[in-house]
Design a protein around this motif. Sequence first.
Motif, PDB file in Angstrom:
ATOM      1  N   ASP A 267      25.237 -32.537  50.162  1.00 11.34           N
ATOM      2  CA  ASP A 267      25.660 -33.867  49.725  1.00 11.34           C
ATOM      3  C   ASP A 267      25.506 -34.026  48.215  1.00 11.34           C
ATOM      4  OD1 ASP A 267      26.191 -34.433  52.336  1.00 11.34           O
ATOM      5  OD2 ASP A 267      24.408 -35.667  52.673  1.00 11.34           O
ATOM      6  N   ASP A 268      24.592 -33.243  47.638  1.00 15.24           N
ATOM      7  CA  ASP A 268      24.343 -33.333  46.207  1.00 15.24           C
ATOM      8  C   ASP A 268      25.332 -32.481  45.408  1.00 15.24           C
ATOM      9  OD1 ASP A 268      22.631 -34.053  43.877  1.00 15.24           O
ATOM     10  OD2 ASP A 268      22.241 -31.894  43.855  1.00 15.24           O
ATOM     11  N   GLN A 269      25.683 -31.299  45.960  1.00 16.54           N
ATOM     12  CA  GLN A 269      26.571 -30.376  45.253  1.00 16.54           C
ATOM     13  C   GLN A 269      27.140 -29.366  46.230  1.00 16.54           C
ATOM     14  OE1 GLN A 269      24.584 -28.250  42.096  1.00 16.54           O
ATOM     15  NE2 GLN A 269      26.458 -27.391  41.242  1.00 16.54           N
ATOM     16  N   LEU A 282      23.042 -19.459  61.891  1.00 17.34           N
ATOM     17  CA  LEU A 282      22.974 -20.604  60.984  1.00 17.34           C
ATOM     18  C   LEU A 282      24.321 -20.864  60.329  1.00 17.34           C
ATOM     19  CD1 LEU A 282      19.455 -20.037  59.371  1.00 17.34           C
ATOM     20  CD2 LEU A 282      20.097 -21.757  61.067  1.00 17.34           C
ATOM     21  N   ALA A 283      25.118 -19.809  60.147  1.00 22.07           N
ATOM     22  CA  ALA A 283      26.467 -20.002  59.614  1.00 22.07           C
ATOM     23  C   ALA A 283      27.293 -20.865  60.561  1.00 22.07           C
ATOM     24  CB  ALA A 283      27.150 -18.653  59.402  1.00 22.07           C
ATOM     25  N   THR A 284      27.136 -20.624  61.862  1.00 22.36           N
ATOM     26  CA  THR A 284      27.860 -21.419  62.854  1.00 22.36           C
ATOM     27  C   THR A 284      27.504 -22.890  62.729  1.00 22.36           C
ATOM     28  OG1 THR A 284      27.949 -19.539  64.379  1.00 22.36           O
ATOM     29  CG2 THR A 284      28.257 -21.726  65.324  1.00 22.36           C
ATOM     30  N   LEU A 285      26.231 -23.186  62.558  1.00 25.25           N
ATOM     31  CA  LEU A 285      25.805 -24.575  62.386  1.00 25.25           C
ATOM     32  C   LEU A 285      26.350 -25.144  61.084  1.00 25.25           C
ATOM     33  CD1 LEU A 285      22.052 -24.263  63.481  1.00 25.25           C
ATOM     34  CD2 LEU A 285      23.985 -25.053  64.863  1.00 25.25           C
ATOM     35  N   ALA A 286      26.258 -24.358  60.006  1.00 24.77           N
ATOM     36  CA  ALA A 286      26.664 -24.845  58.683  1.00 24.77           C
ATOM     37  C   ALA A 286      28.147 -25.151  58.619  1.00 24.77           C
ATOM     38  CB  ALA A 286      26.290 -23.821  57.610  1.00 24.77           C
ATOM     39  N   ARG A 287      28.958 -24.431  59.394  1.00 22.86           N
ATOM     40  CA  ARG A 287      30.409 -24.661  59.354  1.00 22.86           C
ATOM     41  C   ARG A 287      30.797 -26.043  59.884  1.00 22.86           C
ATOM     42  NH1 ARG A 287      30.487 -18.956  60.926  1.00 22.86           N
ATOM     43  NH2 ARG A 287      31.110 -17.750  59.079  1.00 22.86           N
ATOM     44  N   GLY A 288      29.874 -26.711  60.549  1.00 24.34           N
ATOM     45  CA  GLY A 288      30.152 -28.059  61.023  1.00 24.34           C
ATOM     46  C   GLY A 288      29.951 -29.131  59.983  1.00 24.34           C
ATOM     47  N   HIS A 289      29.404 -28.774  58.825  1.00 24.85           N
ATOM     48  CA  HIS A 289      29.164 -29.787  57.794  1.00 24.85           C
ATOM     49  C   HIS A 289      30.478 -30.163  57.114  1.00 24.85           C
ATOM     50  CE1 HIS A 289      27.676 -31.747  54.163  1.00 24.85           C
ATOM     51  NE2 HIS A 289      26.553 -31.949  54.834  1.00 24.85           N
ATOM     52  N   PRO A 290      30.671 -31.448  56.811  1.00 22.86           N
ATOM     53  CA  PRO A 290      31.930 -31.881  56.189  1.00 22.86           C
ATOM     54  C   PRO A 290      32.285 -31.136  54.915  1.00 22.86           C
ATOM     55  CG  PRO A 290      30.695 -33.780  56.945  1.00 22.86           C
ATOM     56  CD  PRO A 290      29.809 -32.597  57.155  1.00 22.86           C
ATOM     57  N   SER A 291      31.294 -30.780  54.105  1.00 22.51           N
ATOM     58  CA  SER A 291      31.564 -30.068  52.860  1.00 22.51           C
ATOM     59  C   SER A 291      32.191 -28.707  53.121  1.00 22.51           C
ATOM     60  CB  SER A 291      30.271 -29.905  52.050  1.00 22.51           C
ATOM     61  OG  SER A 291      30.488 -29.135  50.888  1.00 22.51           O
ATOM     62  N   VAL A 292      31.776 -28.045  54.215  1.00 23.71           N
ATOM     63  CA  VAL A 292      32.344 -26.750  54.572  1.00 23.71           C
ATOM     64  C   VAL A 292      33.703 -26.936  55.234  1.00 23.71           C
ATOM     65  CG1 VAL A 292      31.988 -24.630  55.903  1.00 23.71           C
ATOM     66  CG2 VAL A 292      30.030 -25.752  54.811  1.00 23.71           C
ATOM     67  N   ALA A 296      35.109 -27.381  50.380  1.00 26.72           N
ATOM     68  CA  ALA A 296      34.387 -27.534  49.116  1.00 26.72           C
ATOM     69  C   ALA A 296      33.217 -26.555  49.032  1.00 26.72           C
ATOM     70  CB  ALA A 296      33.885 -28.969  48.976  1.00 26.72           C
ATOM     71  N   SER A 297      32.533 -26.359  50.154  1.00 26.89           N
ATOM     72  CA  SER A 297      31.487 -25.344  50.256  1.00 26.89           C
ATOM     73  C   SER A 297      31.984 -24.236  51.179  1.00 26.89           C
ATOM     74  CB  SER A 297      30.189 -25.947  50.812  1.00 26.89           C
ATOM     75  OG  SER A 297      29.634 -26.881  49.911  1.00 26.89           O
ATOM     76  N   ALA A 298      31.420 -23.035  51.020  1.00 27.08           N
ATOM     77  CA  ALA A 298      31.846 -21.894  51.823  1.00 27.08           C
ATOM     78  C   ALA A 298      30.629 -21.220  52.445  1.00 27.08           C
ATOM     79  CB  ALA A 298      32.617 -20.899  50.958  1.00 27.08           C
ATOM     80  N   VAL A 299      30.882 -20.439  53.491  1.00 29.35           N
ATOM     81  CA  VAL A 299      29.822 -19.751  54.217  1.00 29.35           C
ATOM     82  C   VAL A 299      30.114 -18.254  54.237  1.00 29.35           C
ATOM     83  CG1 VAL A 299      28.604 -19.520  56.405  1.00 29.35           C
ATOM     84  CG2 VAL A 299      29.426 -21.768  55.683  1.00 29.35           C
ATOM     85  N   VAL A 300      29.094 -17.454  53.938  1.00 27.88           N
ATOM     86  CA  VAL A 300      29.177 -15.999  54.065  1.00 27.88           C
ATOM     87  C   VAL A 300      28.093 -15.567  55.040  1.00 27.88           C
ATOM     88  CG1 VAL A 300      28.906 -13.773  52.915  1.00 27.88           C
ATOM     89  CG2 VAL A 300      30.099 -15.645  51.743  1.00 27.88           C
TER      90      VAL A 300
END
Length: 326
Positions: A267-269, A282-292, A296-300
């Motif tokens: 939310d900050d950056q 954890l990548a699977t969880l992170a992909r649910g965030h609106p930024s991803v 705007a944000s990416a996951v490796v």
Amino acid sequence: MRGRPVALLLPGQGFQHAGMAVELYKRDAAFAAAADKFLTALGPEGGAVRDDWLAGSDGETADRGTRAQPLLFMTGYAVGRALASRGVRPDVLIGHSIGELAAATLAGVLDLPAAGRIIAGRCAALDDAPAGGMLAVAGVPERVLDCVRGGPAGEHVVLGAHNGRAQTILSGPEPHLTDAARALREADLVARRVRAFEPWHSPAMGQAARRFTEVIGAETLRPPKIPIMSTRTGRLVTAAEAVRPEFWAGQIAAPVLFWPALGAVLDDQDHLLVDGSPAGGLATLARGHPSVRRGASAVVSLLAPPGRDAWSAWTSGLAQLSAAGV
């Protein structure tokens, strides 16, 4: 030129599987060196942990905290050191459960010999843990908890982790956890057992946490050199918190706030999220965030699911980091 800042995600209980990261141990010198140093620091049990891991042990033995916890710490720590050997320095660390201790070690709060003694002590403290476990539930925490309140599970089964917007972990001792699973089925909520035999992140772990506090209290703690977004508090670890044994030990009896912690970072950056967890959990969880979701944000993801080519996943992930200028 480097673009987005890097957040390194480190795994906790439930993400383990047989053979996780073994291929990296065999083929990546930096990963192997870091893993061996930790297993040596773990003490007399380190050799048995290594043997079980390399033999591909699975099932109940592999999922008990005395095996899963040191191997999850080792995996997260060794991924971090292997990345550091390639010049990758995260801007922030996010550790899920035991991953927060791996983050603390990578950030310099603990040196590796101290971390080995602390993880050995964490395993010993499980003698004070009752039989129990955790349930992964598809639902927002408020609704999930409402389904078990007032029933036989009562106050015994609590929020163990908030992993995603609608991904909740319940935790508690038996037979109350089984009662909670029945109540969830009756409410038409999908729930599955997490790979754990202890009621992690619930008040039932209070005695283990108190014993663990004494273990950490014997070690020297320092302020972090790399920011740690705590999944205990959902905010950055302060210098004062970092040197308090209770802060790290009490985590095993408190809920994991992974989703709030991830939100506090994104939310900050916008960030490049590098997942060091087995099977890219954890990548699977992170992909649910609106930024991803909006790009705007990416996951490796660096570690492959079981049955996939682990070395290709690792080298592909490293190539993605290089292409991103990390």
